[in-house]
Design an enzyme around this catalytic site. Structure first.
Site, PDB file in Angstrom:
ATOM      1  CG  ASP A 242     -56.184  17.955 -32.746  1.00 21.44           C
ATOM      2  OD1 ASP A 242     -57.124  17.624 -32.004  1.00 21.44           O
ATOM      3  OD2 ASP A 242     -55.152  18.500 -32.293  1.00 21.44           O
ATOM      4  CE  LYS A 266     -55.443  16.570 -29.370  1.00 19.24           C
ATOM      5  NZ  LYS A 266     -55.087  17.992 -29.541  1.00 19.24           N
TER       6      LYS A 266
HETATM    7  C1  MUC Z   1     -52.341  19.274 -30.602  1.00 24.01           C
HETATM    8  O1  MUC Z   1     -52.389  18.131 -31.026  1.00 24.01           O
HETATM    9  O2  MUC Z   1     -52.713  20.174 -31.322  1.00 24.01           O
HETATM   10  C2  MUC Z   1     -52.040  22.001 -28.989  1.00 24.01           C
HETATM   11  C3  MUC Z   1     -53.184  22.718 -29.168  1.00 24.01           C
HETATM   12  C4  MUC Z   1     -54.256  21.861 -28.874  1.00 24.01           C
HETATM   13  O3  MUC Z   1     -55.457  22.095 -28.915  1.00 24.01           O
HETATM   14  O4  MUC Z   1     -53.786  20.645 -28.516  1.00 24.01           O
HETATM   15  C5  MUC Z   1     -52.381  20.665 -28.500  1.00 24.01           C
HETATM   16  C6  MUC Z   1     -51.791  19.521 -29.219  1.00 24.01           C
HETATM   17 MG    MG Z   2     -53.156  18.763 -33.051  1.00 17.91          MG
END
Ligand code: MUC
Ligand code: MG
Length: 367
Positions: A242, A266
């Protein structure tokens, strides 16, 4: 289609309860509404959510970079010159959510100019996504109760469980309680936000081996290069990068280096333009993706579902599209509705969102 003005409007909406995870917590959505204006009177809108614990941006830094660096660099360009716009924005490193909000506001304008929803311009695969809900840190019984409530109120049956606490057995206990409480019909996966070491992660995964988890995300830092590779080679489920793999080059590095086997996309941090590039990279490499949540409000969620439902690969898994439910209010005139675990896209032109002027007046922080 010439860009004439860009506004960056700070707003703050409290959460009903804080969302906690290994790298930080959010109590108030202190985001920035970005508005791009064109000479023909079109206005595109998107939001930038500052996540200092992930990207180093703050509300003040986003306003500054949009107003003093991005706006002077791209005012006068046409919204159709997206490659030039990105070349100019990329003269400044970092600032992913500021750049992405500008990118998505420009796509909103493109959609409005053609009178078509952006999701159709991106790919037009389907008109909805299945929704996954992210459950933040709390004692085990509270996390189970939250998941049960979300399932009964919204029909959501996929849950991303925040892990990464120490000792890791607390999180193992949580996952075990969720599986016992919710039964075998729900999908569970875990996200550690780099909270564990590689060896703690390996032990935790072993301890949860019987729980049928479907994904493991950022359990340990990708910068612990050899430890992370060692962990990924023994993970029996896809290991999602991520925050370690935002830009296309990072995605390539993490995947080819063996530090991840799936990617979270994202839109809050790669907009539509770079999310599309990351998606095609993953498709070409034969790697699964998840539409992630940057703890978006309904504005950001409308962007994420517009992108996620546009492509086949992004719809293979539920998208993380429900964290706005934790907010006390939102800016949209017509609230998003999750029903039977599904979020439908707007069929209106552009992103299909309309900001409620009274709500903006109430929550904006610059007047
Ligand atoms: C996620 O998926 O990590 C929490 C910290 C971030 O950067 O995004 C959120 C959710
Ligand atoms: Mg994450």
């Amino acid at each position: 289609m010439k860009i004439t003005k860009i506004e960056a409007i700070p707003f703050a909406i409290p959460y009903k309860k804080p969302l906690r995870f290994a790298s930080g917590e959010v109590r108030v959505a202190e985001h920035v509404l970005v508005r791009v204006h064109t000479e023909d009177g079109l206005v595109g809108e998107a939001e930038a959510p500052p996540r200092p614990f992930t990207y180093g941006e703050t509300q003040a830094s986003i306003i500054d970079v949009v107003g003093n660096i991005i706006a002077p660099a791209i005012i006068g360009l046409s919204c159709l010159q997206r490659e030039v716009i990105h070349e100019r924005m990329n003269r400044t490193v970092g600032n992913p959510t500021a750049k992405s909000a500008v990118d998505m506001a420009i796509w909103d304008i493109l959609g409005k100019s053609l009178n078509r929803p952006v999701t159709e311009l991106l790919g037009g695969y389907t008109d909805h996504m299945r929704v996954a809900h992210m459950v933040g840190f709390a004692p085990p019984a509270e996390m189970v109760a939250e998941a049960e409530r979300i399932r009964s109120e919204y029909g959501i049956t996929t849950f991303k469980v925040k892990v990464g606490r120490k000792p890791f057995m607390l999180d193992v206990e949580v996952c075990r309680a969720l599986r016992a409480g919710l039964g075998d019909d729900v999908e569970l996966y875990v996200d550690g936000n780099r909270g564990w070491t590689a060896s703690e992660s390996a032990r935790a995964l072993r301890a949860m081996d019987d729980l049928d988890l479907t994904l493991a995300e950022e359990l340990c830092p990708a910068d612990d290069v050899l430890g992370r590779r060692w962990l990924v080679t023994q993970s029996r489920i896809p290991f999602v990068a991520d925050e370690s793999a935002v830009r296309p080059g990072e995605v390539t590095r993490e995947l080819l280096g063996g530090s991840a086997t799936a990617i979270s996309i994202k839109t809050a941090r790669t907009g539509f333009t770079y999310s599309q590039r990351v998606l095609y990279q993953c498709e070409g490499l034969g790697v699964e993706v998840v539409i992630g949540n940057q703890i978006d409000s309904q504005i950001g969620t409308a962007c994420a579902v517009a992108f996620g439902s546009a492509f086949k690969l992004t719809t293979q898994r539920a998208g993380e599209l429900s964290n706005f439910l934790d907010m006390q209010d939102d800016l949209l005139a017509e609230p998003l509705q999750i029903t039977d675990g599904i979020l439908a896209i707007s069929q209106k032109p552009g992103l299909g969102i309309e900001i409620d002027p009274e709500k903006l007046t109430k929550y904006r922080q610059d007047t």
